[in-house]
Structures are given as structure tokens and as C-alpha cells.
Enzyme design. Structure first.
Site, PDB file in Angstrom:
ATOM      1  N   ASN A   9      40.373 -17.440  59.939  1.00 32.72           N
ATOM      2  CA  ASN A   9      39.565 -17.022  58.785  1.00 32.72           C
ATOM      3  C   ASN A   9      38.279 -17.841  58.829  1.00 32.72           C
ATOM      4  O   ASN A   9      38.295 -19.025  58.501  1.00 32.72           O
ATOM      5  CB  ASN A   9      40.359 -17.286  57.492  1.00 32.72           C
ATOM      6  CG  ASN A   9      39.522 -17.034  56.246  1.00 32.72           C
ATOM      7  OD1 ASN A   9      38.416 -16.509  56.320  1.00 32.72           O
ATOM      8  ND2 ASN A   9      40.065 -17.418  55.098  1.00 32.72           N
ATOM      9  N   TRP A  10      37.205 -17.192  59.233  1.00 30.55           N
ATOM     10  CA  TRP A  10      35.951 -17.940  59.393  1.00 30.55           C
ATOM     11  C   TRP A  10      35.291 -18.292  58.063  1.00 30.55           C
ATOM     12  O   TRP A  10      34.341 -19.066  58.032  1.00 30.55           O
ATOM     13  CB  TRP A  10      34.962 -17.120  60.233  1.00 30.55           C
ATOM     14  CG  TRP A  10      35.252 -17.119  61.691  1.00 30.55           C
ATOM     15  CD1 TRP A  10      36.298 -17.727  62.324  1.00 30.55           C
ATOM     16  CD2 TRP A  10      34.466 -16.482  62.710  1.00 30.55           C
ATOM     17  NE1 TRP A  10      36.214 -17.510  63.685  1.00 30.55           N
ATOM     18  CE2 TRP A  10      35.101 -16.745  63.948  1.00 30.55           C
ATOM     19  CE3 TRP A  10      33.301 -15.723  62.712  1.00 30.55           C
ATOM     20  CZ2 TRP A  10      34.599 -16.265  65.163  1.00 30.55           C
ATOM     21  CZ3 TRP A  10      32.805 -15.239  63.912  1.00 30.55           C
ATOM     22  CH2 TRP A  10      33.449 -15.513  65.129  1.00 30.55           C
ATOM     23  N   LYS A  11      35.738 -17.639  57.002  1.00 25.57           N
ATOM     24  CA  LYS A  11      35.090 -17.846  55.690  1.00 25.57           C
ATOM     25  C   LYS A  11      33.588 -17.579  55.834  1.00 25.57           C
ATOM     26  O   LYS A  11      33.214 -16.689  56.591  1.00 25.57           O
ATOM     27  CB  LYS A  11      35.409 -19.240  55.140  1.00 25.57           C
ATOM     28  CG  LYS A  11      36.910 -19.506  55.149  1.00 25.57           C
ATOM     29  CD  LYS A  11      37.347 -20.747  54.427  1.00 25.57           C
ATOM     30  CE  LYS A  11      38.860 -20.889  54.529  1.00 25.57           C
ATOM     31  NZ  LYS A  11      39.370 -22.057  53.813  1.00 25.57           N
ATOM     32  N   HIS A  97      43.031 -14.599  48.682  1.00 26.96           N
ATOM     33  CA  HIS A  97      42.815 -15.978  49.140  1.00 26.96           C
ATOM     34  C   HIS A  97      42.522 -16.867  47.922  1.00 26.96           C
ATOM     35  O   HIS A  97      41.856 -16.435  46.979  1.00 26.96           O
ATOM     36  CB  HIS A  97      41.658 -16.021  50.137  1.00 26.96           C
ATOM     37  CG  HIS A  97      41.591 -17.328  50.858  1.00 26.96           C
ATOM     38  ND1 HIS A  97      41.065 -18.467  50.269  1.00 26.96           N
ATOM     39  CD2 HIS A  97      42.013 -17.702  52.083  1.00 26.96           C
ATOM     40  CE1 HIS A  97      41.161 -19.475  51.129  1.00 26.96           C
ATOM     41  NE2 HIS A  97      41.739 -19.042  52.234  1.00 26.96           N
ATOM     42  N   GLU A  99      40.490 -19.161  47.450  1.00 26.46           N
ATOM     43  CA  GLU A  99      39.063 -19.331  47.133  1.00 26.46           C
ATOM     44  C   GLU A  99      38.561 -18.146  46.308  1.00 26.46           C
ATOM     45  O   GLU A  99      37.747 -18.305  45.402  1.00 26.46           O
ATOM     46  CB  GLU A  99      38.253 -19.486  48.432  1.00 26.46           C
ATOM     47  CG  GLU A  99      38.484 -20.857  49.042  1.00 26.46           C
ATOM     48  CD  GLU A  99      38.381 -20.903  50.558  1.00 26.46           C
ATOM     49  OE1 GLU A  99      37.827 -19.967  51.162  1.00 26.46           O
ATOM     50  OE2 GLU A  99      38.871 -21.885  51.145  1.00 26.46           O
ATOM     51  N   GLU A 167      49.631 -20.307  51.530  1.00 25.58           N
ATOM     52  CA  GLU A 167      48.575 -21.306  51.678  1.00 25.58           C
ATOM     53  C   GLU A 167      48.566 -22.202  50.435  1.00 25.58           C
ATOM     54  O   GLU A 167      47.955 -21.844  49.420  1.00 25.58           O
ATOM     55  CB  GLU A 167      47.209 -20.619  51.805  1.00 25.58           C
ATOM     56  CG  GLU A 167      47.074 -19.721  53.004  1.00 25.58           C
ATOM     57  CD  GLU A 167      45.612 -19.587  53.446  1.00 25.58           C
ATOM     58  OE1 GLU A 167      45.355 -19.799  54.637  1.00 25.58           O
ATOM     59  OE2 GLU A 167      44.744 -19.306  52.622  1.00 25.58           O
ATOM     60  N   GLY A 173      41.579 -27.055  53.707  1.00 22.25           N
ATOM     61  CA  GLY A 173      40.336 -27.791  53.947  1.00 22.25           C
ATOM     62  C   GLY A 173      40.408 -29.263  53.599  1.00 22.25           C
ATOM     63  O   GLY A 173      39.387 -29.932  53.501  1.00 22.25           O
ATOM     64  N   SER A 213      44.998 -26.632  56.633  1.00 25.12           N
ATOM     65  CA  SER A 213      44.795 -27.784  57.532  1.00 25.12           C
ATOM     66  C   SER A 213      45.626 -27.712  58.812  1.00 25.12           C
ATOM     67  O   SER A 213      46.129 -28.741  59.295  1.00 25.12           O
ATOM     68  CB  SER A 213      45.042 -29.093  56.782  1.00 25.12           C
ATOM     69  OG  SER A 213      44.070 -29.252  55.761  1.00 25.12           O
ATOM     70  N   GLY A 234      41.601 -21.907  58.959  1.00 24.83           N
ATOM     71  CA  GLY A 234      40.204 -21.977  58.549  1.00 24.83           C
ATOM     72  C   GLY A 234      39.396 -22.816  59.529  1.00 24.83           C
ATOM     73  O   GLY A 234      38.993 -22.354  60.590  1.00 24.83           O
ATOM     74  N   GLY A 235      39.200 -24.088  59.186  1.00 26.65           N
ATOM     75  CA  GLY A 235      38.338 -24.981  59.974  1.00 26.65           C
ATOM     76  C   GLY A 235      38.565 -24.936  61.477  1.00 26.65           C
ATOM     77  O   GLY A 235      37.609 -24.812  62.256  1.00 26.65           O
TER      78      GLY A 235
HETATM   79  P1  13P Z   1      41.803 -24.754  56.637  1.00 23.47           P
HETATM   80  O1  13P Z   1      42.525 -24.436  57.915  1.00 23.47           O
HETATM   81  O2  13P Z   1      40.355 -25.123  56.863  1.00 23.47           O
HETATM   82  O3  13P Z   1      42.537 -25.733  55.801  1.00 23.47           O
HETATM   83  O4  13P Z   1      41.721 -23.380  55.776  1.00 23.47           O
HETATM   84  C1  13P Z   1      42.874 -22.649  55.606  1.00 23.47           C
HETATM   85  C2  13P Z   1      42.521 -21.358  54.987  1.00 23.47           C
HETATM   86  O5  13P Z   1      42.047 -21.291  53.861  1.00 23.47           O
HETATM   87  C3  13P Z   1      42.733 -20.139  55.795  1.00 23.47           C
HETATM   88  O6  13P Z   1      42.614 -18.983  55.022  1.00 23.47           O
END
Ligand code: 13P
Length: 254
Positions: A9-11, A97, A99, A167, A173, A213, A234-235
Site C-alpha cells: 500500500n503505497w499510500k 483503512h 487512515e 491492521e 507506521g 510495521s 506500507g513503508g
Molecule cells: P506500515 O507498514 O508502514 O506500518 O503501514 C501499514 C499499512 O497501513 C498498510 O496498509
């Protein structure tokens, strides 16, 4: 056998040319891998979905959108519809999600509408759920998870594919992943809920991803848990070397 899914997920990250470079490199890498039961999914910003699906047509990548409108079409400035995502031949779409729940007030009711629209348009929803740190600390995790499931899946039949992602909000993050045991406990709760509502056979087919993470040094132990069927990353999905390492960890466990 359930699919293993490694989804990035590149956000809201990467410019167009950075996205191009990444897709080129990951396509070349996947050509050298025998992915068997593992699917690699990338969910770029929606602006890059056409670029992404062009790459996917020539390689072993699957593509997902990061969000979809709850409405079918019309006066919703800035939104994208399930039909639009489908017309680009995307395979998946992330919904719910944390966020989006926190920053854009997405409720379980919206998630429910989005599941229906995605199903109608032949796109597999990746439905995210998870508790906050406060909810964990006061000991209501299970209630939170079951409420999110009840809300999202109201009146939903599962004749087509669906993916779930657990999640925990406190792990996203932060560099502080859930331990494999903490994650497995909730994945098993989700699986039990699916068995209760959709039957053993269907529940056994549904991939439940962990997100929060994930890094190359914690992924293997998470994947070894019986109800963890992949990661929503994510990251570490923004960094080509780390993402390749995560793929290779999953492929080796095939
Ligand atoms: P991180 O891997 O950066 O913690 O993010 C997870 C995430 O929100 C994937 O949707």
C-alpha cells in the site's frame, strides 16, 4: 489452499517517474521468481492505476486501488468509482483503512456500501479492520473487531472473492509490529467469525492479511502463523529492496 498475498500500500507516496521505475524493476524481478501460490499486489495512488495495470498486463503483478467511492457515479468531486477502477482492470481495492476511518470519517456503513459496489464490479475488496491502542489497553479488542466485521459485512453474501486485513492502528507506521502471537490471536478470531457467518469451507478460502510495521526481519514469523495469509505493507513496500525481500520470504514458505 488459500492464496498468500503480499500487498504493498503505497499510500500518498512516489512521483510518476518513481512509480514507473518501481514497476519496471518489480516486474523484472517477478519474472525471475516462481510465485506459485503467492500473489504480489501493488496499490499505488489512483493517478497511477493505468500505468500499473499496463505493467500488470505483461507481468505477474496484481493491482489494487487504495479507496473507492461509496457512490455509484455522479456529483462526487474528487472521488473514483468502482466502475472506473474496474474499467482499468484492477484486481483489488483496499477499503476501510484506518487512515481513511480516522482522517476521512469512513464508517463501517461506508465500508459495507463499498464492498457491495466492488463486488458488483468484479473487484476483490481488501477490507481493513483493527483496534486503536486505547481500545487494546482497555481490553475491548475483540468487541471492536467483531463490531467492525458485523458492520462491514451486513447483508453481504460471499459468492466472489474477498480479502481481510487485520491492521492494529498502533502498529501502523510506528515500527512496533504486533507480535506473531498477538496477530494470530486476532486472525483466529476473524476466521472463527467467518466460519460462523459463512461456513467453514468459505472461511477456509479467505486470505487474512496482517498489516502494521512489517519488515523483512519480522515477516517470516508472522507468516508462519496458521491464520496469517500474507501482509498489507506500507513503508517497506516503498523500498524496492525491502519489498523484494518480503516477496522472497513469502515465496520460500510456499
Ligand atoms: P506500515 O507498514 O508502514 O506500518 O503501514 C501499514 C499499512 O497501513 C498498510 O496498509
Amino acid at each position: 489452499m488459500r492464496k498468500k498475498i503480499i500487498a504493498g500500500n503505497w499510500k500518498m507516496n512516489k512521483t510518476f517517474s518513481e512509480a514507473q521505475d518501481f514497476f519496471l524493476e518489480i516486474s523484472e524481478y517477478l519474472d525471475t521468481q516462481n510465485c506459485n501460490n503467492t500473489q504480489v499486489v501493488i496499490c499505488p495512488p489512483s493517478l497511477y492505476l493505468e500505468l500499473a495495470t499496463d505493467f500488470a498486463a505483461e507481468s505477474n503483478i496484481y493491482i489494487g486501488a487504495q479507496n473507492v467511492s461509496y457512490a455509484q457515479e455522479g456529483a462526487h468531486t474528487g472521488e473514483i468509482s468502482a466502475a472506473m477502477i474496474s474499467s482499468l482492470e484492477c484486481d483489488y481495492c483496499i477499503i476501510g483503512h484506518s487512515e481513511r476511518r480516522k482522517l476521512y470519517s469512513e464508517t463501517d456503513e461506508f465500508v459495507n456500501k463499498k464492498i457491495l459496489l466492488l463486488q458488483e464490479n468484479g473487484i476483490t475488496p481488501i477490507v481493513c479492520i483493527g483496534e486503536t491502542l486505547e481500545e487494546r489497553e482497555i481490553g475491548i479488542i475483540k468487541d471492536v473487531i467483531v463490531n467492525q466485521l458485523e458492520g462491514a459485512f451486513q447483508n453481504i453474501t460471499l459468492d466472489s472473492d474477498i480479502v481481510l486485513a487485520y491492521e492494529p492502528v498502533w502498529a501502523i507506521g510506528t515500527g512496533k509490529s504486533a507480535t506473531p502471537q498477538q496477530a494470530q490471536e486476532i486472525h483466529s478470531l476473524i476466521r472463527s467469525w467467518l466460519i460462523e457467518h459463512y461456513g467453514q469451507e468459505k472461511a477456509d478460502e479467505i486470505s487474512i492479511l496482517y498489516g502494521g510495521s512489517i519488515k523483512p526481519d519480522n515477516f517470516k514469523e508472522l507468516l508462519l502463523q496458521p491464520d496469517i495469509d500474507g501482509g498489507l505493507i506500507g513503508g517497506a513496500s516503498l523500498n524496492i529492496e525491502q519489498f523484494k525481500q518480503l516477496i522472497s520470504i513469502a515465496v520460500e514458505l510456499n
